[in-house]
Structures are given as C-alpha cells and as structure tokens.
Design an enzyme around this catalytic site. Structure first.
Site, PDB file in Angstrom:
ATOM      1  N   ASN A   1      60.637  21.665  37.731  1.00 24.79           N
ATOM      2  CA  ASN A   1      60.219  21.830  36.255  1.00 24.79           C
ATOM      3  C   ASN A   1      59.051  22.871  36.933  1.00 24.79           C
ATOM      4  O   ASN A   1      58.125  22.436  37.401  1.00 24.79           O
ATOM      5  CB  ASN A   1      59.518  20.533  36.099  1.00 24.79           C
ATOM      6  CG  ASN A   1      58.708  20.629  34.688  1.00 24.79           C
ATOM      7  OD1 ASN A   1      58.881  21.697  34.251  1.00 24.79           O
ATOM      8  ND2 ASN A   1      58.158  19.572  34.394  1.00 24.79           N
TER       9      ASN A   1
ATOM     10  N   LYS B   1      57.122  24.143  34.469  1.00 27.21           N
ATOM     11  CA  LYS B   1      56.071  23.938  33.526  1.00 27.21           C
ATOM     12  C   LYS B   1      55.604  25.324  33.015  1.00 27.21           C
ATOM     13  O   LYS B   1      56.534  26.191  32.906  1.00 27.21           O
ATOM     14  CB  LYS B   1      54.827  23.180  34.242  1.00 27.21           C
ATOM     15  CG  LYS B   1      55.169  21.927  34.910  1.00 27.21           C
ATOM     16  CD  LYS B   1      54.075  20.939  35.248  1.00 27.21           C
ATOM     17  CE  LYS B   1      54.560  19.768  36.156  1.00 27.21           C
ATOM     18  NZ  LYS B   1      53.504  18.757  36.244  1.00 27.21           N
TER      19      LYS B   1
ATOM     20  N   HIS C   1      59.176  14.689  28.687  1.00 34.89           N
ATOM     21  CA  HIS C   1      58.018  14.823  29.822  1.00 34.89           C
ATOM     22  C   HIS C   1      56.483  14.464  29.299  1.00 34.89           C
ATOM     23  O   HIS C   1      56.271  14.642  28.167  1.00 34.89           O
ATOM     24  CB  HIS C   1      57.931  16.380  30.441  1.00 34.89           C
ATOM     25  CG  HIS C   1      57.107  16.358  31.661  1.00 34.89           C
ATOM     26  ND1 HIS C   1      55.891  16.079  31.715  1.00 34.89           N
ATOM     27  CD2 HIS C   1      57.504  16.375  32.856  1.00 34.89           C
ATOM     28  CE1 HIS C   1      55.364  16.332  32.979  1.00 34.89           C
ATOM     29  NE2 HIS C   1      56.610  16.412  33.737  1.00 34.89           N
TER      30      HIS C   1
ATOM     31  N   GLU D   1      53.590  14.972  29.842  1.00 34.44           N
ATOM     32  CA  GLU D   1      52.689  16.103  29.285  1.00 34.44           C
ATOM     33  C   GLU D   1      53.164  16.485  27.874  1.00 34.44           C
ATOM     34  O   GLU D   1      51.982  16.720  27.271  1.00 34.44           O
ATOM     35  CB  GLU D   1      52.713  17.278  30.456  1.00 34.44           C
ATOM     36  CG  GLU D   1      52.374  17.261  31.625  1.00 34.44           C
ATOM     37  CD  GLU D   1      52.723  17.791  32.774  1.00 34.44           C
ATOM     38  OE1 GLU D   1      53.243  19.235  32.507  1.00 34.44           O
ATOM     39  OE2 GLU D   1      52.166  17.553  33.972  1.00 34.44           O
TER      40      GLU D   1
ATOM     41  N   GLU E   1      59.154   9.049  35.947  1.00 33.57           N
ATOM     42  CA  GLU E   1      58.000   9.805  36.447  1.00 33.57           C
ATOM     43  C   GLU E   1      56.797   9.138  35.998  1.00 33.57           C
ATOM     44  O   GLU E   1      56.254   9.007  34.913  1.00 33.57           O
ATOM     45  CB  GLU E   1      57.803  11.090  35.844  1.00 33.57           C
ATOM     46  CG  GLU E   1      59.075  12.094  35.997  1.00 33.57           C
ATOM     47  CD  GLU E   1      58.640  13.460  36.041  1.00 33.57           C
ATOM     48  OE1 GLU E   1      58.903  14.219  36.971  1.00 33.57           O
ATOM     49  OE2 GLU E   1      58.188  13.994  34.809  1.00 33.57           O
TER      50      GLU E   1
ATOM     51  N   GLY F   1      51.714  15.505  40.146  1.00 31.12           N
ATOM     52  CA  GLY F   1      50.486  16.478  40.428  1.00 31.12           C
ATOM     53  C   GLY F   1      49.175  15.867  41.275  1.00 31.12           C
ATOM     54  O   GLY F   1      48.414  16.717  41.381  1.00 31.12           O
TER      55      GLY F   1
ATOM     56  N   SER G   1      54.955  14.061  42.309  1.00 28.13           N
ATOM     57  CA  SER G   1      54.423  14.338  43.984  1.00 28.13           C
ATOM     58  C   SER G   1      55.523  14.468  44.964  1.00 28.13           C
ATOM     59  O   SER G   1      55.105  14.034  45.997  1.00 28.13           O
ATOM     60  CB  SER G   1      53.084  13.693  44.283  1.00 28.13           C
ATOM     61  OG  SER G   1      52.277  13.823  43.213  1.00 28.13           O
TER      62      SER G   1
HETATM   63  C1  PEP Z   1      56.464  16.716  36.820  1.00 23.85           C
HETATM   64  O1  PEP Z   1      55.838  17.325  36.193  1.00 23.85           O
HETATM   65  O2  PEP Z   1      57.820  16.582  36.378  1.00 23.85           O
HETATM   66  C2  PEP Z   1      56.412  16.436  38.343  1.00 23.85           C
HETATM   67  C3  PEP Z   1      57.151  15.906  38.779  1.00 23.85           C
HETATM   68  O3  PEP Z   1      55.224  17.136  38.748  1.00 23.85           O
HETATM   69  P1  PEP Z   1      54.623  17.159  40.388  1.00 23.85           P
HETATM   70  O4  PEP Z   1      55.914  17.210  41.340  1.00 23.85           O
HETATM   71  O5  PEP Z   1      54.019  18.279  40.564  1.00 23.85           O
HETATM   72  O6  PEP Z   1      54.013  15.988  40.652  1.00 23.85           O
END
Ligand code: PEP
Length: 257
Positions: free
Chosen positions: A10, A12, A93, A95, A164, A170, A209
C-alpha cells in the site's frame, strides 16, 4: 487448506513518475516468486503509468467509489480503476475510515462495486488500541466483518480481508502471534458463517508494521494468508524480503497436528 499467499503493498500518498523504476524493480523481482501473488496499490493517478510499466504485474487502487458514475467530485469509480489498468483495490483502510469517516456500510458498497466490475478487493478491518486494551478487539473485528462484507461474491478468490490493528500501522508495534491468530480465526469463522464453505477460500492478510525482520514469524501464524504492507513496500530492498518470506512459508508449511 493452504491458500496461495498474497503480499500487497500500500503506497498510500507516495509515488511519482520517478518511482516507476522502483515499481519495475519490485515487479521484475516478484516474478521470481510465482508461488506468491504480489501486488502494489498505488495512488490512483499513477495506476495507468504503473500498469503500462509492468504488464502482467498486479497494480491496484487504494479506494474506490461505490457509485458507477455521477456527481462525485474527486472520486474514482471501479470502472475507472479497471480502465486505468488496475486489477484490484483496497477498501476500508483505517486511514480512510478515520479521515473520510467511512462507515462499514460504505466499505461494503465499495467492495460490492469493485467486485461487480471484476476487480479484486482487499477489505481492511482492525481495532483501535483502546479496543485491544479493553479486550474488545475481536468483537470490533467481527462487527466490521459482519457489516462490511459484500453480499454478493461471484469469485471468492477475488476477495481478501486485511486484519490491520490501527495501533500497529506505521508504529513498529505488532500484535503477538497469538493475538493475530485469534483474530484471523474469528474472521475465518465469520467468513464461513456468512458464505458457507466458500468462506474458506477468502485470503486473510495481516497488516501493520510488517517488515523483513518479522515477516517469517507472521507468515507462520495459522490462517495468515499474506500481508498488506505500507512503509516497507516503497522500495524493492525492503519489500522483496517480505515476498521471499511468504514464498519460504509455502515451501516449509507448518506441521499441523
Ligand atoms: C498499511 O497502512 O496498510 C500498513 C500496513 O502500513 P505499515 O506497514 O507501514 O504499518
């Protein structure tokens, strides 16, 4: 039943023309792991250039509008994603749930619109830290699944769920293997309760992460059928070891008692 692992990046709000070379590097190297499905979900405006740069490699969107067309300024329909060369899209997602106040019902409508158009869908669910601290994580995940799952699914291989936890995105924090396993098992149960046996076919990814250092451990957790990767998907050097770990998990399946 072991499902083919899917490792999706992803990107973003990252990615310019100058990053097409990195996308190509990832796609070229990913072809060396045919036992793993690999995809990159890039900003909508980059989809067409990315898919032209890496024909045959899965390029996806990060969101889709539920309407076919109409007065929705700034939005992108499933047909537009497809037309630009996308083969899949992320929906729900965290976000977007937060910043755009997307509800489970919005997420469901988006997933249905994308599937109907022939796109694959990665539908994200996950709890806040306070849910986890109050022992409500599984309940929250189950509710998001129950209200967000598309009603009609013609091809169950095209639907994936990404668990997630919001507090892991992040942040460098990752749930324990037991916590991931518990949530993935609960999601599998809800999938089977909703769709019957075909619910076993839906891949359940972990996201939050994921990086080279923890990928092998995460892929060894029962019912983890892949990963949704944010920060570590932005360059080949960080992303490919995760793909490699997914391939190794296929080669060395867990012993099941
Ligand atoms: C995400 O935003 O879908 C995600 C998993 O981010 P990160 O791997 O940076 O935690």
């Amino acid at each position: 039943m072991a499902l083919k692992k899917l490792v999706a990046g992803n990107w973003k709000m990252h990615g310019l023309s100058s990053d097409l070379a990195e996308i190509k590097a990832i796609a070229d190297a990913a072809r060396g792991y045919p036992e793993v499905d690999v995809a990159l979900c890039v900003p909508a405006i980059l989809i067409e250039r990315a898919s032209r740069a890496v024909p045959g490699f899965a390029i996806g969107g990060q969101d889709v509008h539920f309407a076919e067309k109409g007065a929705h300024t700034g939005c992108v329909s499933a047909a537009m994603l497809l037309d630009a060369g996308a083969t899949l899209t992320i929906v729900g997602h965290s976000e977007r749930r937060e910043a755009q106040r997307e509800s489970d019902e919005d997420v469901q409508a988006k997933a249905e619109a994308a599937l109907e158009c022939g796109l694959g869908v990665i539908l994200c669910v996950g709890e806040h830290l306070f849910d986890r601290e109050n022992a409500k994580a599984v309940e929250v995940g189950e509710l998001q699944i129950d209200h967000g799952l598309p009603d009609e699914v013609a091809d169950f291989d095209k639907l994936a769920i990404a668990y997630e936890p919001i507090w892991a995105i992040g942040t460098g924090k990752v749930p324990t293997a037991d916590e991931i396993s518990e949530m993935h098992a609960a999601i599998r149960d809800r999938l089977v309760a909703t769709y019957g046996e075909p619910g076993q076919q839906v891949r359940i990814l972990y996201g939050g992460s994921v990086k080279a250092a923890n990928a092998a451990e995460i892929f060894s957790v029962p019912d983890v059928d892949g990963a949704l990767v944010g920060g570590a998907s932005l360059n080949a050097a960080d992303f490919l070891p995760i793909v490699e770990a997914a391939a190794a998990a296929v080669e060395a399946p867990r012993a099941i008692a």
